[in-house]
Design a protein around this motif. Structure first.
Motif, PDB file in Angstrom:
ATOM      1  N   VAL A  67       0.847  -1.200   0.000  1.00 19.01           N
ATOM      2  CA  VAL A  67       0.000   0.000   0.000  1.00 19.01           C
ATOM      3  C   VAL A  67       0.879   1.246   0.000  1.00 19.01           C
ATOM      4  N   ARG A  68       1.896   1.223   0.864  1.00 20.15           N
ATOM      5  CA  ARG A  68       2.837   2.343   0.923  1.00 20.15           C
ATOM      6  C   ARG A  68       3.532   2.553  -0.429  1.00 20.15           C
ATOM      7  N   ASN A  69       3.938   1.456  -1.066  1.00 16.28           N
ATOM      8  CA  ASN A  69       4.606   1.546  -2.365  1.00 16.28           C
ATOM      9  C   ASN A  69       3.695   2.156  -3.428  1.00 16.28           C
ATOM     10  N   ARG A  70       2.432   1.669  -3.484  1.00 16.23           N
ATOM     11  CA  ARG A  70       1.499   2.211  -4.484  1.00 16.23           C
ATOM     12  C   ARG A  70       1.262   3.697  -4.239  1.00 16.23           C
ATOM     13  N   TYR A  71       1.143   4.080  -2.976  1.00 16.30           N
ATOM     14  CA  TYR A  71       0.922   5.493  -2.636  1.00 16.30           C
ATOM     15  C   TYR A  71       2.087   6.355  -3.125  1.00 16.30           C
ATOM     16  N   LEU A  72       3.305   5.899  -2.871  1.00 20.45           N
ATOM     17  CA  LEU A  72       4.477   6.648  -3.310  1.00 20.45           C
ATOM     18  C   LEU A  72       4.533   6.742  -4.836  1.00 20.45           C
ATOM     19  N   GLU A  73       4.099   5.692  -5.516  1.00 26.78           N
ATOM     20  CA  GLU A  73       4.079   5.729  -6.978  1.00 26.78           C
ATOM     21  C   GLU A  73       3.101   6.784  -7.482  1.00 26.78           C
ATOM     22  N   PHE A  74       1.929   6.896  -6.829  1.00 28.35           N
ATOM     23  CA  PHE A  74       0.964   7.923  -7.218  1.00 28.35           C
ATOM     24  C   PHE A  74       1.578   9.309  -7.034  1.00 28.35           C
ATOM     25  N   LYS A  75       2.349   9.491  -5.981  1.00 27.60           N
ATOM     26  CA  LYS A  75       3.003  10.789  -5.759  1.00 27.60           C
ATOM     27  C   LYS A  75       4.088  11.031  -6.805  1.00 27.60           C
ATOM     28  N   GLU A  76       4.875   9.993  -7.094  1.00 26.51           N
ATOM     29  CA  GLU A  76       5.944  10.125  -8.085  1.00 26.51           C
ATOM     30  C   GLU A  76       5.388  10.450  -9.477  1.00 26.51           C
ATOM     31  N   ASP A  77       4.200   9.929  -9.773  1.00 30.17           N
ATOM     32  CA  ASP A  77       3.573  10.173 -11.075  1.00 30.17           C
ATOM     33  C   ASP A  77       2.751  11.463 -11.093  1.00 30.17           C
ATOM     34  N   ASN A  78       2.836  12.233 -10.017  1.00 26.57           N
ATOM     35  CA  ASN A  78       2.131  13.514  -9.906  1.00 26.57           C
ATOM     36  C   ASN A  78       0.614  13.381  -9.994  1.00 26.57           C
ATOM     37  N   VAL A  79       0.110  12.219  -9.618  1.00 21.68           N
ATOM     38  CA  VAL A  79      -1.334  12.080  -9.430  1.00 21.68           C
ATOM     39  C   VAL A  79      -1.732  12.841  -8.168  1.00 21.68           C
ATOM     40  N   PHE A  80      -0.846  12.796  -7.158  1.00 23.95           N
ATOM     41  CA  PHE A  80      -1.024  13.543  -5.921  1.00 23.95           C
ATOM     42  C   PHE A  80      -0.006  14.678  -5.840  1.00 23.95           C
ATOM     43  N   VAL A  81      -0.419  15.777  -5.253  1.00 21.51           N
ATOM     44  CA  VAL A  81       0.491  16.878  -4.948  1.00 21.51           C
ATOM     45  C   VAL A  81       0.335  17.227  -3.474  1.00 21.51           C
ATOM     46  N   HIS A  82       1.396  17.763  -2.893  1.00 26.91           N
ATOM     47  CA  HIS A  82       1.415  18.085  -1.466  1.00 26.91           C
ATOM     48  C   HIS A  82       1.297  19.599  -1.308  1.00 26.91           C
ATOM     49  N   ASP A  83       0.254  20.056  -0.606  1.00 27.23           N
ATOM     50  CA  ASP A  83       0.101  21.494  -0.389  1.00 27.23           C
ATOM     51  C   ASP A  83       1.285  22.041   0.401  1.00 27.23           C
ATOM     52  N   LYS A  84       1.657  23.266   0.090  1.00 22.58           N
ATOM     53  CA  LYS A  84       2.846  23.863   0.700  1.00 22.58           C
ATOM     54  C   LYS A  84       2.534  24.617   1.995  1.00 22.58           C
ATOM     55  N   THR A  85       1.278  25.001   2.184  1.00 18.41           N
ATOM     56  CA  THR A  85       0.917  25.750   3.386  1.00 18.41           C
ATOM     57  C   THR A  85      -0.195  25.036   4.152  1.00 18.41           C
ATOM     58  N   PRO A  86      -0.159  25.098   5.485  1.00 18.00           N
ATOM     59  CA  PRO A  86      -1.247  24.486   6.273  1.00 18.00           C
ATOM     60  C   PRO A  86      -2.573  25.170   5.952  1.00 18.00           C
ATOM     61  N   SER A  87      -3.589  24.388   5.754  1.00 17.46           N
ATOM     62  CA  SER A  87      -4.893  24.931   5.362  1.00 17.46           C
ATOM     63  C   SER A  87      -6.015  24.155   6.037  1.00 17.46           C
ATOM     64  N   PHE A  88      -7.161  24.802   6.153  1.00 15.31           N
ATOM     65  CA  PHE A  88      -8.413  24.092   6.366  1.00 15.31           C
ATOM     66  C   PHE A  88      -9.017  23.845   4.987  1.00 15.31           C
ATOM     67  N   TYR A  89      -9.830  22.798   4.879  1.00 17.35           N
ATOM     68  CA  TYR A  89     -10.436  22.459   3.592  1.00 17.35           C
ATOM     69  C   TYR A  89     -11.955  22.449   3.748  1.00 17.35           C
ATOM     70  N   ILE A  90     -12.596  23.432   3.151  1.00 18.90           N
ATOM     71  CA  ILE A  90     -14.058  23.509   3.186  1.00 18.90           C
ATOM     72  C   ILE A  90     -14.597  22.444   2.241  1.00 18.90           C
ATOM     73  N   TYR A  91     -15.490  21.604   2.743  1.00 20.68           N
ATOM     74  CA  TYR A  91     -15.984  20.483   1.933  1.00 20.68           C
ATOM     75  C   TYR A  91     -17.509  20.524   1.918  1.00 20.68           C
ATOM     76  N   LYS A  92     -18.061  20.334   0.739  1.00 20.89           N
ATOM     77  CA  LYS A  92     -19.516  20.329   0.580  1.00 20.89           C
ATOM     78  C   LYS A  92     -19.932  19.111  -0.233  1.00 20.89           C
TER      79      LYS A  92
END
Length: 412
Positions: A67-92
């Motif tokens: 699971v950890r490996n697949r997750y890292l692959e998604f990050k390496e392939d830029n499917v996921f990006v990491h926000d640079k600043t701490p935020s709250f996320y409004i969700y609807k």
């Protein structure tokens, strides 16, 4: 004081979020899972079911590592990006029935969980807590927030409404016809206002996710005890939550199904019930109760109403007055012999959002002998039980909203 904090989420890119987002793994049929895994390379199911790549079932520590490996692959392939600043996320969420849920994805404090600022109302199973704790420790992230609820707050509601006037970071509709929206709240001044409003709250409540929160707390304990330089600001001190005001929470009941009458004939069973309930035969027309302490029953092709006799309204605790507990104390345990509601294979549950005909069908096809329904638990009952330090029976509530996994991810 509730400590609610912003965090730097890992998120799918805007163009792929609808492909990544998934329901909880267990809610898919095998055919649905296979279709998504076969035809959608971006589905979060590829991360949580890494063995599919090797066409075999993988469990335990080996699965966690993959699971950890697949997750890292998604990050390496830029499917996921990491926000640079701490935020709250409004969700609807606007669901297919046009119900609207608005809340904030944020980090909650493990210390608040420990100190009962975050209140619990449901028992957890220790081995499940520890299994998921080990999973979290290996994979290093949490992708499904715990659902918390808080008293309606005008200040927070105003901030949410104002944020929603801007274009959403994410907007996608699922095959369930629920539409999801996400806005990033990263203004430092507004973040402080939200934090301060939560700090004024003496308690908030777990609505859904008792095992996830318990496992996150166990992880916090492990990491704290094993870190000689522990300061209290490490990411493992918090866990990801979705906070929603009490007025927008939707609570449904769970209907109970039992495989047999514990050796009783139909007539013997009805006579046993007569001591405790006023019974009316409602015939073949579907019947659902409309009041507390009234129950529906489907038995041998007919519906019945069961009214708890008022002479038995001698409740000593908030739990005693809870309908799922009444059903357990009066029928399931003493008459039908169901002692362990979590593990007895003779009992099953259907959430009340599904039609009562689902109960009827499973009994008519011979899978079960009898079914019971009740009205939903309300938010005040849930809070009173949590405040009293008591725990509801399992499957007392089916709570909405249900978020998708993989939309916001919290890394430890």
């Amino acid at each position: 004081m509730a400590k609610i904090l912003p965090f730097k989420a890992v998120r799918p890119t805007r163009d792929k979020v609808s492909l990544v987002a998934s329901r909880s793994y267990q809610t898919y049929t095998q055919a649905e899972r296979e279709a998504r895994l076969d035809y959608n390379p971006f589905s979060f199911l590829h991360i949580v079911n890494p063995g599919y790549k090797y066409a075999r079932e993988i469990t335990g520590t080996e699965r966690y590592t993959l699971v950890r490996n697949r997750y890292l692959e998604f990050k390496e392939d830029n499917v996921f990006v990491h926000d640079k600043t701490p935020s709250f996320y409004i969700y609807k969420i606007v669901d297919r029935d046009h119900q609207v849920f608005n809340g904030i994805v944020a980090a909650a404090s493990a210390e608040d969980y420990e100190n009962d600022v975050i209140k619990k109302h449901e028992d957890t199973i220790e081995y499940r807590e520890r299994i998921f704790k080990d999973y979290l420790k290996t994979v290093g992230f949490n992708a499904e927030p715990v659902l918390l609820t808080y008293p309606d707050n005008k200040v927070i509601s105003t901030i949410i409404a104002k944020a929603q006037k801007e274009r959403a970071e994410f907007e996608f509709t699922t095959t369930y016809r629920d539409t999801h929206y996400l806005w990033k709240l990263d203004d430092p001044n507004l973040i402080e206002v939200v934090k301060n409003e939560f700090e004024k709250m003496s308690t908030i409540y777990i609505a859904d996710g008792h095992h996830r929160s318990a496992s996150s707390y166990l992880l916090y304990q492990d990491e704290k005890n094993n870190n000689p330089d522990h300061k209290g600001d490490e990411s493992y001190n918090q866990f990801m939550t979705f906070l929603i005001p009490e007025s927008e929470l939707r609570i449904h009941e769970f209907n109970r199904l039992v495989k047999d009458l514990n050796g009783l004939t139909k007539e013997e069973f009805l006579i046993e019930l007569d001591t405790i309930f006023r019974i009316e035969n409602r015939g073949i027309m579907p019947y659902k109760p409309s009041k507390k302490h009234h129950f529906s029953m489907y038995l041998d092709g007919e519906f019945y109403s069961l009214y708890l006799r008022k002479s038995l309204y001698n409740f000593k605790t908030s739990l005693d007055a809870l309908d799922p507990q009444i059903l357990y104390n009066t029928i399931l345990k003493p008459i039908l012999g169901i002692d362990d509601l979590r593990n007895d294979v003779r009992i099953d549950y259907i959430n009340g959002k599904k039609d009562i005909i689902n109960v009827k069908d499973r009994i008519d096809n011979g899978e079960f002998a009898v079914g019971f329904g009740m009205v939903p638990v309300d938010i005040n009952e849930m809070k009173h039980i949590a405040d009293d330090g008591l725990k509801m029976p399992p499957k007392s509530t089916f709570i909405e909203p249900k978020l998708r996994s993989g939309v916001t991810i919290y890394e430890f």
